[in-house]
Design an enzyme around this catalytic site. Structure first.
Site, PDB file in Angstrom:
ATOM      1  N   ARG A  79       0.820  -1.216   0.000  1.00 15.85           N
ATOM      2  CA  ARG A  79       0.000   0.000   0.000  1.00 15.85           C
ATOM      3  C   ARG A  79       0.850   1.261   0.000  1.00 15.85           C
ATOM      4  O   ARG A  79       0.454   2.291   0.546  1.00 15.85           O
ATOM      5  CB  ARG A  79      -0.984   0.022   1.181  1.00 15.85           C
ATOM      6  CG  ARG A  79      -2.062  -1.051   1.099  1.00 15.85           C
ATOM      7  CD  ARG A  79      -3.124  -0.833   2.167  1.00 15.85           C
ATOM      8  NE  ARG A  79      -4.007  -1.989   2.257  1.00 15.85           N
ATOM      9  CZ  ARG A  79      -4.588  -2.396   3.372  1.00 15.85           C
ATOM     10  NH1 ARG A  79      -4.380  -1.760   4.514  1.00 15.85           N
ATOM     11  NH2 ARG A  79      -5.374  -3.453   3.376  1.00 15.85           N
ATOM     12  N   ARG A 105      -3.546   6.314   0.098  1.00 21.34           N
ATOM     13  CA  ARG A 105      -4.060   7.478   0.809  1.00 21.34           C
ATOM     14  C   ARG A 105      -3.037   8.192   1.683  1.00 21.34           C
ATOM     15  O   ARG A 105      -3.284   9.309   2.129  1.00 21.34           O
ATOM     16  CB  ARG A 105      -5.260   7.049   1.669  1.00 21.34           C
ATOM     17  CG  ARG A 105      -6.486   6.689   0.853  1.00 21.34           C
ATOM     18  CD  ARG A 105      -7.584   6.113   1.706  1.00 21.34           C
ATOM     19  NE  ARG A 105      -7.235   4.785   2.189  1.00 21.34           N
ATOM     20  CZ  ARG A 105      -7.988   4.085   3.036  1.00 21.34           C
ATOM     21  NH1 ARG A 105      -9.113   4.616   3.517  1.00 21.34           N
ATOM     22  NH2 ARG A 105      -7.633   2.874   3.412  1.00 21.34           N
ATOM     23  N   ARG A 126      -6.931  11.278  -7.246  1.00 19.79           N
ATOM     24  CA  ARG A 126      -8.102  10.419  -7.124  1.00 19.79           C
ATOM     25  C   ARG A 126      -9.376  11.183  -6.783  1.00 19.79           C
ATOM     26  O   ARG A 126     -10.475  10.597  -6.743  1.00 19.79           O
ATOM     27  CB  ARG A 126      -7.872   9.384  -6.010  1.00 19.79           C
ATOM     28  CG  ARG A 126      -7.211   8.078  -6.399  1.00 19.79           C
ATOM     29  CD  ARG A 126      -8.149   7.041  -7.024  1.00 19.79           C
ATOM     30  NE  ARG A 126      -9.474   7.030  -6.482  1.00 19.79           N
ATOM     31  CZ  ARG A 126      -9.852   6.382  -5.374  1.00 19.79           C
ATOM     32  NH1 ARG A 126      -8.966   5.695  -4.690  1.00 19.79           N
ATOM     33  NH2 ARG A 126     -11.106   6.419  -4.960  1.00 19.79           N
ATOM     34  N   ASP A 131      -6.682  -3.583  -7.064  1.00 20.94           N
ATOM     35  CA  ASP A 131      -7.365  -4.133  -5.905  1.00 20.94           C
ATOM     36  C   ASP A 131      -7.624  -5.602  -6.172  1.00 20.94           C
ATOM     37  O   ASP A 131      -7.812  -6.005  -7.329  1.00 20.94           O
ATOM     38  CB  ASP A 131      -8.688  -3.403  -5.641  1.00 20.94           C
ATOM     39  CG  ASP A 131      -9.292  -3.788  -4.304  1.00 20.94           C
ATOM     40  OD1 ASP A 131     -10.008  -4.821  -4.243  1.00 20.94           O
ATOM     41  OD2 ASP A 131      -9.042  -3.091  -3.305  1.00 20.94           O
ATOM     42  N   TYR A 148     -14.725 -12.810   0.585  1.00 23.10           N
ATOM     43  CA  TYR A 148     -15.529 -11.639   0.217  1.00 23.10           C
ATOM     44  C   TYR A 148     -16.833 -12.060  -0.455  1.00 23.10           C
ATOM     45  O   TYR A 148     -17.907 -11.508  -0.166  1.00 23.10           O
ATOM     46  CB  TYR A 148     -14.744 -10.720  -0.720  1.00 23.10           C
ATOM     47  CG  TYR A 148     -13.733  -9.853  -0.011  1.00 23.10           C
ATOM     48  CD1 TYR A 148     -14.131  -8.899   0.928  1.00 23.10           C
ATOM     49  CD2 TYR A 148     -12.383  -9.968  -0.277  1.00 23.10           C
ATOM     50  CE1 TYR A 148     -13.213  -8.094   1.577  1.00 23.10           C
ATOM     51  CE2 TYR A 148     -11.444  -9.167   0.367  1.00 23.10           C
ATOM     52  CZ  TYR A 148     -11.870  -8.235   1.292  1.00 23.10           C
ATOM     53  OH  TYR A 148     -10.951  -7.444   1.938  1.00 23.10           O
TER      54      TYR A 148
END
Length: 354
Positions: free
Chosen positions: A35, A39, A48, A84, A159
């Site tokens: 990552r 962010r 973004r 992702d 998921y």
């Protein structure tokens, strides 16, 4: 099968990541962060703004730019493709979205044999934007290695079965235990999807791949061996022989490291709970290790960060003495969103200086 000819792959024998995991001498200990593109970077938040996560993942130029941002800022030894793990599921036609503050949410959870039979198969053409982004990146990265990645079958299944992130994975484990036939059919199909996604990335020119089994740590060793390992092995076997290192990582998998080492990866990722020299003995000789600074330590002030980095580098050296092929410095999980990026830059400088 998509394959990459020797002429189409970049030749990077001196790239620190690739040299280290192959057991060759390297100019410096390689370091990158899971990552690292995301962010924590203001330039990421700016580019973004107003664009959904999945929309971003299917915009080749945007994927390339975001992937490059931490390389420019931190001087890391590898770029990891901005994507992702649910991208191949979305591309195949599964109705899901990534909800801010929650994560992937699946509109119609998969819980029966008929649900599994109805799952669409992925065609490489459906992830062409990802391949296009890789082509752009290999022109820009110079001697910096590019890591492609995918989610492992178990984590993708969790998921789909839960319908989204889960703390206890109760629906997943219930299906696994109550209907083993349906469970194995689900994971076999997801393994095929993962293979197609990774082969598309390899054909486009990535220099390494990482298989994320983010939620495997929720399992016992016995359950992992029976219900998960054969499917992860199928994925890693299918992408072997293409001359790129394969990394396998999960969170909370200290008790599974030996079995994960058997799945076929060249590098096993280790989270912060297990010392690297202990991990080397659990994984067994002949594989490199990756890890394992606790991401939360990055908030503790530089003195604490420096002490932990030095400790982990020393553990990495002892891991090599215990039989590991090499050590790639990384976090024990992903960069947290509020991390000060300047701390990451200083960590890279420190690791390289050691």
């Amino acid at each position: 099968m998509n394959t990459v000819t020797p002429s189409s792959r970049r030749h990077l024998p001196d790239a620190p990541l690739l040299a280290t995991v192959a057991g060759r001498p390297s100019s410096r200990r390689p370091v990158w962060f899971m990552r690292q593109a995301g962010r924590s970077l203001p330039e990421y938040r700016k580019i973004r703004a107003g664009i959904g996560m999945l929309d971003s993942c299917f915009d080749a130029e945007l994927v390339a730019e975001i992937t490059l941002q931490p390389v420019r800022r931190h001087d890391v030894d590898a770029a990891i493709l901005f994507s992702d793990i649910v991208v191949p599921l979305k591309a195949a036609g599964i109705d899901l979205d990534i909800v801010a503050g929650t994560g992937p949410v699946v509109a119609n959870p998969v819980r029966t044999a008929s649900d599994v039979a109805a799952l669409p198969k992925l065609d490489a053409a459906q992830v062409q934007p990802v391949s296009d982004a890789i082509s752009l990146l290999t022109k820009e990265l110079g001697e910096t290695a590019l890591i492609g990645f995918a989610g492992a079958p178990f984590t993708l299944a969790s998921y789909l079965v839960e319908g989204g992130p889960s703390r206890n994975h109760e629906k997943t484990k219930a299906l696994m235990r109550s209907d083993a036939g349906t469970w194995h059919a689900l994971l076999d199909g997801l393994a095929d999807t993962t293979i197609t996604f990774l082969q598309a990335q390899l054909a486009a020119g990535v220099d390494a791949i990482q298989l994320f089994d983010s939620w495997a740590g929720a399992l016992s060793l016995a359950d992992y061996r029976e219900f998960v390992l054969p499917h992860s092995r199928k994925v890693l076997d299918a992408v072997s022989g293409q001359g790129v290192p394969k990394i396998h990582f999960g969170v909370g998998t200290g008790e599974l490291l030996g079995a994960m080492g058997e799945a076929g990866a060249d590098v096993v990722g280790v989270d912060w709970r297990i010392p690297l020299d202990d991990a080397a003995r659990r994984v067994g000789p002949g594989k490199a290790l990756q890890g394992n600074l606790d991401p939360a330590v990055l908030f503790a002030g530089w003195d604490a960060v420096e002490a932990e980095v030095r400790r982990i580098v020393a553990e990495g050296d002892r891991a090599v003495e215990a039989g590991a092929v090499g050590h790639v410095f990384n976090l024990g999980h992903g960069v947290l969103p509020d991390t000060d990026p300047s701390v990451l830059t200083r960590v890279v400088e420190l690791v390289h200086s050691l």
